[in-house]
Design a protein around this motif. Structure first.
Motif, PDB file in Angstrom:
ATOM      1  N   ASP A 224     167.755  27.437  15.408  1.00 41.20           N
ATOM      2  CA  ASP A 224     168.041  26.191  16.454  1.00 41.20           C
ATOM      3  C   ASP A 224     167.087  25.224  16.525  1.00 41.20           C
ATOM      4  OD1 ASP A 224     170.121  27.846  17.936  1.00 41.20           O
ATOM      5  OD2 ASP A 224     168.679  29.266  18.649  1.00 41.20           O
ATOM      6  N   ALA A 225     167.219  24.320  17.105  1.00 39.19           N
ATOM      7  CA  ALA A 225     166.298  22.980  17.338  1.00 39.19           C
ATOM      8  C   ALA A 225     164.963  23.498  17.524  1.00 39.19           C
ATOM      9  CB  ALA A 225     166.862  22.049  18.063  1.00 39.19           C
ATOM     10  N   GLY A 226     164.050  22.998  16.823  1.00 36.78           N
ATOM     11  CA  GLY A 226     162.521  23.258  17.086  1.00 36.78           C
ATOM     12  C   GLY A 226     162.107  24.474  16.311  1.00 36.78           C
ATOM     13  N   SER A 227     162.803  25.114  15.488  1.00 34.99           N
ATOM     14  CA  SER A 227     162.678  26.402  14.660  1.00 34.99           C
ATOM     15  C   SER A 227     162.505  25.810  13.218  1.00 34.99           C
ATOM     16  CB  SER A 227     163.668  27.331  14.915  1.00 34.99           C
ATOM     17  OG  SER A 227     163.506  27.743  16.347  1.00 34.99           O
ATOM     18  N   LEU A 228     161.678  26.653  12.531  1.00 36.70           N
ATOM     19  CA  LEU A 228     161.530  26.570  11.095  1.00 36.70           C
ATOM     20  C   LEU A 228     161.744  27.815  10.650  1.00 36.70           C
ATOM     21  CD1 LEU A 228     160.295  25.117   8.443  1.00 36.70           C
ATOM     22  CD2 LEU A 228     158.017  26.191   9.147  1.00 36.70           C
ATOM     23  N   LEU A 229     162.650  27.969   9.342  1.00 38.21           N
ATOM     24  CA  LEU A 229     162.873  28.878   8.446  1.00 38.21           C
ATOM     25  C   LEU A 229     162.073  28.875   7.268  1.00 38.21           C
ATOM     26  CD1 LEU A 229     164.399  31.803   7.943  1.00 38.21           C
ATOM     27  CD2 LEU A 229     166.441  30.475   7.054  1.00 38.21           C
ATOM     28  N   THR A 230     161.371  29.915   6.862  1.00 39.28           N
ATOM     29  CA  THR A 230     160.453  29.839   5.850  1.00 39.28           C
ATOM     30  C   THR A 230     161.113  30.741   4.914  1.00 39.28           C
ATOM     31  OG1 THR A 230     158.596  28.744   6.807  1.00 39.28           O
ATOM     32  CG2 THR A 230     158.227  29.867   4.579  1.00 39.28           C
ATOM     33  N   VAL A 231     161.417  30.708   3.557  1.00 44.28           N
ATOM     34  CA  VAL A 231     161.751  31.573   2.823  1.00 44.28           C
ATOM     35  C   VAL A 231     160.939  31.679   1.529  1.00 44.28           C
ATOM     36  CG1 VAL A 231     163.680  32.527   1.124  1.00 44.28           C
ATOM     37  CG2 VAL A 231     164.333  31.631   3.599  1.00 44.28           C
ATOM     38  N   SER A 232     160.283  33.050   1.132  1.00 44.15           N
ATOM     39  CA  SER A 232     159.271  32.894   0.005  1.00 44.15           C
ATOM     40  C   SER A 232     159.553  34.318  -0.572  1.00 44.15           C
ATOM     41  CB  SER A 232     157.863  32.764   0.495  1.00 44.15           C
ATOM     42  OG  SER A 232     157.420  33.954   1.336  1.00 44.15           O
ATOM     43  N   LYS A 233     158.713  34.652  -1.678  1.00 51.15           N
ATOM     44  CA  LYS A 233     158.747  35.947  -2.297  1.00 51.15           C
ATOM     45  C   LYS A 233     158.451  37.051  -1.316  1.00 51.15           C
ATOM     46  CE  LYS A 233     154.605  35.503  -4.673  1.00 51.15           C
ATOM     47  NZ  LYS A 233     153.684  35.564  -5.998  1.00 51.15           N
ATOM     48  N   GLU A 234     157.764  36.866  -0.159  1.00 54.15           N
ATOM     49  CA  GLU A 234     157.072  37.760   0.776  1.00 54.15           C
ATOM     50  C   GLU A 234     158.025  38.119   1.865  1.00 54.15           C
ATOM     51  OE1 GLU A 234     155.268  34.962  -0.297  1.00 54.15           O
ATOM     52  OE2 GLU A 234     153.991  36.384  -1.447  1.00 54.15           O
ATOM     53  N   GLY A 235     159.190  36.995   1.818  1.00 57.19           N
ATOM     54  CA  GLY A 235     160.313  37.412   2.814  1.00 57.19           C
ATOM     55  C   GLY A 235     160.637  36.281   3.627  1.00 57.19           C
ATOM     56  N   ARG A 240     159.184  29.334  15.991  1.00 60.68           N
ATOM     57  CA  ARG A 240     159.222  27.971  16.866  1.00 60.68           C
ATOM     58  C   ARG A 240     157.918  27.115  16.541  1.00 60.68           C
ATOM     59  NH1 ARG A 240     163.651  26.186  19.526  1.00 60.68           N
ATOM     60  NH2 ARG A 240     162.245  25.331  21.137  1.00 60.68           N
ATOM     61  N   LEU A 241     158.200  25.904  16.469  1.00 60.09           N
ATOM     62  CA  LEU A 241     156.919  25.052  16.182  1.00 60.09           C
ATOM     63  C   LEU A 241     156.631  24.062  17.391  1.00 60.09           C
ATOM     64  CD1 LEU A 241     157.734  23.425  12.703  1.00 60.09           C
ATOM     65  CD2 LEU A 241     156.569  25.573  13.567  1.00 60.09           C
ATOM     66  N   SER A 242     155.379  24.153  17.564  1.00 62.65           N
ATOM     67  CA  SER A 242     154.872  23.287  18.717  1.00 62.65           C
ATOM     68  C   SER A 242     155.293  21.722  18.448  1.00 62.65           C
ATOM     69  CB  SER A 242     153.490  23.287  18.944  1.00 62.65           C
ATOM     70  OG  SER A 242     152.676  22.571  17.747  1.00 62.65           O
ATOM     71  N   PRO A 243     155.493  20.744  19.366  1.00 61.58           N
ATOM     72  CA  PRO A 243     155.538  19.455  19.168  1.00 61.58           C
ATOM     73  C   PRO A 243     154.836  18.740  18.301  1.00 61.58           C
ATOM     74  CG  PRO A 243     155.785  19.886  21.534  1.00 61.58           C
ATOM     75  CD  PRO A 243     155.209  21.048  20.861  1.00 61.58           C
ATOM     76  N   ASP A 244     153.416  19.004  18.282  1.00 57.71           N
ATOM     77  CA  ASP A 244     152.570  18.673  17.205  1.00 57.71           C
ATOM     78  C   ASP A 244     152.904  18.825  15.740  1.00 57.71           C
ATOM     79  OD1 ASP A 244     150.914  17.270  19.088  1.00 57.71           O
ATOM     80  OD2 ASP A 244     149.494  18.577  19.033  1.00 57.71           O
ATOM     81  N   ALA A 245     153.134  20.191  15.535  1.00 61.63           N
ATOM     82  CA  ALA A 245     153.785  20.780  14.252  1.00 61.63           C
ATOM     83  C   ALA A 245     154.808  20.266  13.842  1.00 61.63           C
ATOM     84  CB  ALA A 245     153.765  22.107  14.376  1.00 61.63           C
ATOM     85  N   LEU A 246     155.852  19.900  14.874  1.00 64.24           N
ATOM     86  CA  LEU A 246     157.007  19.313  14.295  1.00 64.24           C
ATOM     87  C   LEU A 246     156.567  17.623  13.814  1.00 64.24           C
ATOM     88  CD1 LEU A 246     159.290  20.150  17.365  1.00 64.24           C
ATOM     89  CD2 LEU A 246     159.480  20.973  14.811  1.00 64.24           C
ATOM     90  N   SER A 247     155.765  17.100  14.670  1.00 62.39           N
ATOM     91  CA  SER A 247     155.586  15.764  13.992  1.00 62.39           C
ATOM     92  C   SER A 247     154.765  15.842  12.825  1.00 62.39           C
ATOM     93  CB  SER A 247     154.730  15.163  15.118  1.00 62.39           C
ATOM     94  OG  SER A 247     154.376  13.810  15.023  1.00 62.39           O
ATOM     95  N   SER A 248     154.086  16.704  12.593  1.00 59.72           N
ATOM     96  CA  SER A 248     153.169  16.935  11.335  1.00 59.72           C
ATOM     97  C   SER A 248     154.210  16.854  10.073  1.00 59.72           C
ATOM     98  CB  SER A 248     152.128  17.992  11.322  1.00 59.72           C
ATOM     99  OG  SER A 248     151.179  17.440  12.121  1.00 59.72           O
ATOM    100  N   ALA A 249     155.071  17.925  10.601  1.00 58.01           N
ATOM    101  CA  ALA A 249     156.190  18.300   9.336  1.00 58.01           C
ATOM    102  C   ALA A 249     156.975  17.102   9.005  1.00 58.01           C
ATOM    103  CB  ALA A 249     156.905  19.283   9.917  1.00 58.01           C
ATOM    104  N   THR A 250     157.224  16.139   9.790  1.00 58.04           N
ATOM    105  CA  THR A 250     158.077  14.926   9.431  1.00 58.04           C
ATOM    106  C   THR A 250     157.337  13.540   9.319  1.00 58.04           C
ATOM    107  OG1 THR A 250     158.531  14.672  11.983  1.00 58.04           O
ATOM    108  CG2 THR A 250     160.167  16.022  10.540  1.00 58.04           C
ATOM    109  N   ALA A 251     156.063  13.752   9.285  1.00 51.07           N
ATOM    110  CA  ALA A 251     155.085  12.606   9.217  1.00 51.07           C
ATOM    111  C   ALA A 251     155.607  11.735   8.004  1.00 51.07           C
ATOM    112  CB  ALA A 251     153.650  12.778   9.292  1.00 51.07           C
ATOM    113  N   TRP A 252     155.963  12.431   6.805  1.00 48.04           N
ATOM    114  CA  TRP A 252     156.320  11.730   5.474  1.00 48.04           C
ATOM    115  C   TRP A 252     157.214  10.812   5.937  1.00 48.04           C
ATOM    116  CZ3 TRP A 252     160.920  12.073   3.442  1.00 48.04           C
ATOM    117  CH2 TRP A 252     161.994  12.864   3.850  1.00 48.04           C
ATOM    118  N   GLU A 253     158.215  10.922   6.751  1.00 47.66           N
ATOM    119  CA  GLU A 253     159.412  10.024   7.089  1.00 47.66           C
ATOM    120  C   GLU A 253     158.783   8.406   7.250  1.00 47.66           C
ATOM    121  OE1 GLU A 253     163.109   9.529  10.018  1.00 47.66           O
ATOM    122  OE2 GLU A 253     161.731  11.108  10.555  1.00 47.66           O
TER     123      GLU A 253
END
Length: 336
Positions: A224-235, A240-253
């Motif tokens: 859902d909106a505001g959520s991050l799915l991470t897939v790695s060899k660990e599983g 859910r991400l905070s507003p600051d974390a969401l902003s950081s994740a898309t700062a490259w835009e």
């Protein structure tokens, strides 16, 4: 498709038929694998057909198809981008492939990977961002060192990310929007999404809308909106991400990179995604230093100055890399 192995049909024709069927989504993939593995000559014929198509779309060679890809360099504010012509996927007929195969010499050791004829492609170089506008009104912004493909037809809207990172603005439509990658596949609603693919796995972030996902071809999740799915060899991990974390994740835009308590070695790895001349930490003990601040991806010099002033970490260039080392003086934490 099993009938394509009948006696009387040339290997080239069989290979082209499989190529077209796989592209159209009508092929029985198990039958295809059986055919390809039944005889080394089958694999070679299919590789020739695939490579021939790639050769016909190589921009360094005479054009065979008129398949424009509408891409422009991303401005500092993506909203200011001028509207450009919709991008259309390349179309290739069976006759075009067969004709190319007939005149193309066999290549030994060619792998199975092939760009299917009806996909269109776009990519960015290291340090580059680009905007891709699709003919349904959807958009994709490609981050540094990214390669994507897409195919829109009567069955739906398909978008592939081979490597790198992209932000997708998906327009609502009657046809489904399907996202594919090695790590994560998803069916996306209208909304805004980011997907990053690297050797460690993948990260799908839903900024608005919803994604029904399958990771590594097995488990399925709804993101859902505001959520991050991470897939790695660990599983797999869904958070859910905070507003600051969401902003950081898309700062490259906006051409920025944000460090919020990130360890130096991880920060260097992030910055190196945008640099042709890579940063290298000489002293492993420096890697644990925590950083904070916002920097321009196109201005690594300000980052290096900040490291020197904030932590006494100097630098010098040697060949194709910049070495980071301790100078012994520090004024405190790094901020920009």
């Amino acid at each position: 498709m099993r009938e394509q192995g009948q006696v009387g049909t040339s290997l080239s024709d069989q290979a082209v038929a499989w190529l077209v069927a796989l592209d159209c989504g009508s092929a029985d993939t198990e039958a295809f694998e059986d055919w390809r593995n039944a005889d080394p000559r089958h694999a070679a014929a299919f590789a020739q057909a695939a490579v021939t198509w790639r050769r016909t779309t190589d921009p360094r060679l005479p054009a065979v198809l008129d398949a424009p890809i509408a891409i422009d360099s991303a401005p500092e504010d993506a909203k200011a981008a001028e509207k450009i012509a919709p991008a259309q996927p390349a179309l290739l007929s069976r006759r075009a492939v067969a004709g190319g195969v007939g005149s193309f010499l066999a290549l030994g050791g060619v792998g199975l990977f092939a760009a299917w004829p009806r996909r269109a492609y776009a990519e960015t170089a290291v340090g580059e961002r680009r905007i891709l506008r699709l003919h349904d009104g959807s958009q994709a912004m490609l981050n540094t060192d990214t390669r994507v493909a897409w195919r829109f037809d009567d069955d739906g809207r398909d978008f592939w990310i081979e490597h790198g990172e992209a932000i997708l603005l998906v327009k609502e439509a009657t046809k489904p929007f399907r996202l594919y990658s090695d790590a994560i596949d998803g069916r996306l609603s209208s909304g805004k999404f980011t997907l990053r693919i690297d050797p460690a796995g993948g990260r799908l972030l839903v900024l608005s809308g919803q994604a029904a996902t399958i990771s590594r071809g097995t488990s399925g999740r709804t993101v859902d909106a505001g959520s991050l799915l991470t897939v790695s060899k660990e599983g797999d991990q869904l958070e859910r991400l905070s507003p600051d974390a969401l902003s950081s994740a898309t700062a490259w835009e906006h051409g920025e990179i944000v460090f919020q308590g990130m360890a130096l070695d991880q920060a260097i790895a992030e910055f190196n995604r945008y640099l042709k001349i890579k940063l290298v930490v000489q002293d492993p003990a420096l890697g644990a230093i925590r950083l904070g601040g916002t920097f321009r991806t196109a201005d690594p010099q300000s980052f290096l100055v900040g490291l020197n002033e904030g932590f006494g970490i100097g630098h010098r260039q040697e060949g194709d890399k910049v070495l980071l080392f301790r100078t012994g003086r520090s004024r405190g934490g790094l901020r920009a």
